[in-house]
Write an enzyme that holds these catalytic residues in place. Structure first.
Site, PDB file in Angstrom:
ATOM      1  N   THR A  10      -4.451  -3.210   7.479  1.00 26.83           N
ATOM      2  CA  THR A  10      -4.013  -3.235   6.088  1.00 26.83           C
ATOM      3  C   THR A  10      -2.658  -3.926   5.905  1.00 26.83           C
ATOM      4  OG1 THR A  10      -2.845  -1.115   6.193  1.00 26.83           O
ATOM      5  CG2 THR A  10      -5.201  -1.039   5.685  1.00 26.83           C
ATOM      6  N   ASP A  11      -2.380  -4.229   4.634  1.00 24.24           N
ATOM      7  CA  ASP A  11      -1.049  -4.713   4.280  1.00 24.24           C
ATOM      8  C   ASP A  11      -0.136  -3.509   4.041  1.00 24.24           C
ATOM      9  OD1 ASP A  11      -1.682  -3.721   1.720  1.00 24.24           O
ATOM     10  OD2 ASP A  11      -2.033  -5.705   0.869  1.00 24.24           O
ATOM     11  N   THR A  12       1.068  -3.733   3.577  1.00 20.60           N
ATOM     12  CA  THR A  12       2.012  -2.624   3.407  1.00 20.60           C
ATOM     13  C   THR A  12       1.588  -1.650   2.319  1.00 20.60           C
ATOM     14  OG1 THR A  12       3.372  -3.962   1.917  1.00 20.60           O
ATOM     15  CG2 THR A  12       3.987  -3.931   4.248  1.00 20.60           C
ATOM     16  N   ILE A  15      -3.987  -1.705   1.728  1.00 13.88           N
ATOM     17  CA  ILE A  15      -5.205  -2.425   1.347  1.00 13.88           C
ATOM     18  C   ILE A  15      -5.610  -3.323   2.517  1.00 13.88           C
ATOM     19  CG2 ILE A  15      -6.197  -4.084  -0.298  1.00 13.88           C
ATOM     20  CD1 ILE A  15      -5.372  -1.387  -1.564  1.00 13.88           C
TER      21      ILE A  15
END
Length: 124
Positions: A10-12, A15
């Site tokens: 995921t991103d920060t 997501i």
């Protein structure tokens, strides 16, 4: 094939990063071979992605359990096309169509023999 979304996927914001959907689909294709005690690298060659059409519909999030479904769309002499769909429960999140070419270890496109075609039909 079931896949859990981990922090590394995921991103920060938690997501799933867009390229990881391709990784999830690759794992599902490889797992089909592993389930039969094989690997995607065969005695006379292996498969490479030649063309991918991807459709991102909804986002997966950290901790989600995803299910990757794979279906054979078309078989040709030296390639085959799969449709792979990623679901969270009954909700479709991602879909791709991938053309996989059979190549020799030297890198040349190579027709699949009868046994290889039968293997692909049995896997997908």
């Amino acid at each position: 094939m079931k896949i859990r979304v981990y922090y590394e996927d995921t991103d920060t914001g938690g997501i799933v990063y867009h390229s990881n959907y391709l990784n999830f689909c690759e794992r599902a294709r490889s797992q089909a071979f592993f389930d039969k005690g094989l690997t995607p690298v065969l005695d006379d060659g292996h498969f490479v992605a030649k063309k991918i059409i991807a459709d991102y519909l909804k986002s997966a999030k950290l901790g989600d359990i995803l299910d990757v479904k794979t279906e054979l769309i078309e078989m040709k002499a030296a390639s085959f096309t799969l449709k792979q769909t990623v679901y969270k429960e009954a909700e479709k999140l991602f879909e791709l169509e991938i053309l996989l070419a059979h190549i020799s270890f030297e890198g040349a496109i190579k027709k699949m023999d009868k046994e290889t075609k039968e293997l692909i039909l049995s896997l997908f």
